[in-house]
Design a protein around this motif. Structure first.
Motif, mmCIF file in Angstrom:
data_model
loop_
_atom_site.group_PDB
_atom_site.id
_atom_site.type_symbol
_atom_site.label_atom_id
_atom_site.label_comp_id
_atom_site.label_asym_id
_atom_site.label_seq_id
_atom_site.Cartn_x
_atom_site.Cartn_y
_atom_site.Cartn_z
ATOM 1 N N LEU A 1 -9.069 -5.058 0.618
ATOM 2 C CA LEU A 1 -9.384 -6.293 0.685
ATOM 3 C C LEU A 1 -8.539 -6.987 -0.464
ATOM 4 C CD1 LEU A 1 -13.212 -6.120 1.574
ATOM 5 C CD2 LEU A 1 -11.124 -7.068 3.100
ATOM 6 N N VAL A 2 -8.778 -6.531 -1.745
ATOM 7 C CA VAL A 2 -7.733 -6.911 -2.589
ATOM 8 C C VAL A 2 -6.186 -7.004 -2.175
ATOM 9 C CG1 VAL A 2 -6.966 -6.503 -5.150
ATOM 10 C CG2 VAL A 2 -9.386 -6.508 -4.498
ATOM 11 N N ALA A 3 -5.707 -5.828 -1.705
ATOM 12 C CA ALA A 3 -4.419 -5.980 -1.373
ATOM 13 C C ALA A 3 -4.296 -6.980 -0.078
ATOM 14 C CB ALA A 3 -4.038 -4.733 -0.869
ATOM 15 N N LEU B 1 -1.483 -14.176 -1.302
ATOM 16 C CA LEU B 1 -1.242 -14.927 -2.516
ATOM 17 C C LEU B 1 0.274 -14.863 -2.670
ATOM 18 C CD1 LEU B 1 -4.742 -14.239 -4.485
ATOM 19 C CD2 LEU B 1 -3.738 -16.707 -3.326
ATOM 20 N N THR B 2 0.841 -13.827 -2.760
ATOM 21 C CA THR B 2 2.106 -13.579 -3.016
ATOM 22 C C THR B 2 3.082 -14.022 -1.893
ATOM 23 O OG1 THR B 2 2.274 -11.045 -2.383
ATOM 24 C CG2 THR B 2 1.640 -11.510 -4.768
ATOM 25 N N GLY B 3 2.768 -14.080 -0.830
ATOM 26 C CA GLY B 3 3.579 -14.651 0.308
ATOM 27 C C GLY B 3 3.445 -16.046 0.415
ATOM 28 N N GLY B 4 2.882 -16.848 -0.267
ATOM 29 C CA GLY B 4 2.998 -18.444 -0.138
ATOM 30 C C GLY B 4 1.852 -19.090 -0.051
ATOM 31 N N MET B 5 0.743 -18.483 0.003
ATOM 32 C CA MET B 5 -0.864 -19.092 0.071
ATOM 33 C C MET B 5 -0.976 -19.079 -1.351
ATOM 34 S SD MET B 5 -2.249 -19.273 2.924
ATOM 35 C CE MET B 5 -1.901 -18.909 4.540
ATOM 36 N N THR B 6 -1.793 -20.469 -1.532
ATOM 37 C CA THR B 6 -2.290 -20.626 -2.917
ATOM 38 C C THR B 6 -3.779 -20.319 -3.109
ATOM 39 O OG1 THR B 6 -2.981 -23.066 -2.326
ATOM 40 C CG2 THR B 6 -0.572 -22.575 -3.229
ATOM 41 N N SER B 7 -4.389 -20.368 -4.292
ATOM 42 C CA SER B 7 -5.922 -20.228 -4.602
ATOM 43 C C SER B 7 -6.545 -21.182 -3.926
ATOM 44 C CB SER B 7 -6.203 -20.336 -6.144
ATOM 45 O OG SER B 7 -5.678 -19.411 -6.436
ATOM 46 N N ALA B 8 -6.012 -22.582 -3.675
ATOM 47 C CA ALA B 8 -6.910 -23.617 -3.119
ATOM 48 C C ALA B 8 -6.836 -23.216 -1.371
ATOM 49 C CB ALA B 8 -6.085 -24.842 -2.978
ATOM 50 N N THR C 1 -4.513 -11.351 8.751
ATOM 51 C CA THR C 1 -3.468 -10.526 7.874
ATOM 52 C C THR C 1 -3.440 -9.169 8.242
ATOM 53 O OG1 THR C 1 -3.501 -11.976 6.097
ATOM 54 C CG2 THR C 1 -2.622 -9.695 5.606
ATOM 55 N N LEU C 2 -4.914 -8.615 8.501
ATOM 56 C CA LEU C 2 -5.045 -7.190 9.062
ATOM 57 C C LEU C 2 -4.316 -6.919 10.327
ATOM 58 C CD1 LEU C 2 -8.724 -6.682 7.740
ATOM 59 C CD2 LEU C 2 -6.546 -5.533 6.873
ATOM 60 N N LEU C 3 -4.594 -7.914 11.360
ATOM 61 C CA LEU C 3 -4.243 -7.886 12.752
ATOM 62 C C LEU C 3 -2.708 -8.235 12.804
ATOM 63 C CD1 LEU C 3 -5.174 -7.759 15.616
ATOM 64 C CD2 LEU C 3 -5.351 -10.204 15.752
ATOM 65 N N ASN C 4 -2.009 -9.207 12.270
ATOM 66 C CA ASN C 4 -0.770 -9.211 12.377
ATOM 67 C C ASN C 4 0.204 -8.641 11.306
ATOM 68 O OD1 ASN C 4 -1.333 -10.731 14.783
ATOM 69 N ND2 ASN C 4 -2.064 -12.226 13.792
ATOM 70 N N ALA C 5 -0.303 -8.212 9.974
ATOM 71 C CA ALA C 5 0.642 -7.942 8.995
ATOM 72 C C ALA C 5 0.317 -6.780 8.226
ATOM 73 C CB ALA C 5 0.802 -9.276 8.250
ATOM 74 N N SER C 6 -0.450 -5.912 8.932
ATOM 75 C CA SER C 6 -0.707 -4.674 8.062
ATOM 76 C C SER C 6 0.302 -3.855 7.336
ATOM 77 C CB SER C 6 -1.229 -3.418 9.043
ATOM 78 O OG SER C 6 -2.808 -4.216 9.589
ATOM 79 N N PRO C 7 1.661 -3.981 7.718
ATOM 80 C CA PRO C 7 2.912 -3.274 7.008
ATOM 81 C C PRO C 7 2.851 -3.996 5.762
ATOM 82 C CG PRO C 7 3.358 -3.495 9.260
ATOM 83 C CD PRO C 7 2.009 -4.410 9.191
ATOM 84 N N SER C 8 2.721 -5.155 5.597
ATOM 85 C CA SER C 8 2.813 -6.171 4.515
ATOM 86 C C SER C 8 1.534 -5.750 3.390
ATOM 87 C CB SER C 8 2.641 -7.593 4.549
ATOM 88 O OG SER C 8 3.781 -7.916 5.247
ATOM 89 N N VAL C 9 0.525 -5.570 3.770
ATOM 90 C CA VAL C 9 -0.588 -4.897 3.015
ATOM 91 C C VAL C 9 -0.437 -3.672 2.529
ATOM 92 C CG1 VAL C 9 -3.210 -4.478 3.191
ATOM 93 C CG2 VAL C 9 -2.327 -6.395 4.211
ATOM 94 N N GLU C 10 0.314 -2.807 3.275
ATOM 95 C CA GLU C 10 0.551 -1.561 2.883
ATOM 96 C C GLU C 10 1.624 -1.348 1.573
ATOM 97 O OE1 GLU C 10 1.152 1.710 5.765
ATOM 98 O OE2 GLU C 10 0.549 0.460 7.310
ATOM 99 N N GLU C 11 2.609 -2.456 1.753
ATOM 100 C CA GLU C 11 3.713 -2.782 0.692
ATOM 101 C C GLU C 11 2.954 -3.533 -0.354
ATOM 102 O OE1 GLU C 11 6.466 -5.315 2.234
ATOM 103 O OE2 GLU C 11 7.015 -4.126 3.898
#
Length: 133
Positions: A45-47, A53-60, A75-85
């Protein structure tokens, strides 16, 4: 009518939904629904949040709980490879100050949303009784 381009789920007991990247541009009628259980650790979940947060989202952007749950599912559904990275990047360490700050915020936000990771209870040391002589 249920939108055919949405995915619905529950994350940590919180119902949410997001757009399905697979169905967004698909004009054919959906014929089946898929349900599955996806076990995630605190670090997983941290990943996910670190990826956001490193892809353009902010804390807000992650401040509202319902939005944060939706973004996790998306993110889990549509961007799992990014999470693995992200998992690899976090594991390797050596993060820039900006990325280390994003990681710290991701950890804090996951703890707020889903609780802290389970830890093993501390072992109590027992003194051995001295043998009577």
């Amino acid at each position: 009518m249920i939108p055919q381009n949405h995915a619905f789920g529950t994350i940590g007991g919180h119902a949410t939904h997001c757009l399905s990247g697979l169905r967004q541009q698909n004009t054919t009628r959906a014929t089946v629904q898929v349900s599955m259980t996806y076990a995630l650790s605190y670090e997983d979940l941290v990943a996910v949040l670190y990826t956001l947060l490193t892809g353009g989202m902010t804390s807000a952007d992650l401040a509202e709980d319902a939005t944060a749950h939706e973004l996790v599912m998306d993110t889990l559904l549509n961007a799992s490879p990014s999470v693995e990275e992200a998992q690899v990047e976090i594991g390797e360490g050596g993060l820039t100050a900006e990325r280390a700050e994003a990681l710290a915020h991701a950890r804090d936000r996951v703890a707020q949303l889903y609780g802290l990771p389970a830890t093993a209870p501390a072992r109590k040391t027992r003194a051995r009784a001295k043998a009577a002589v």
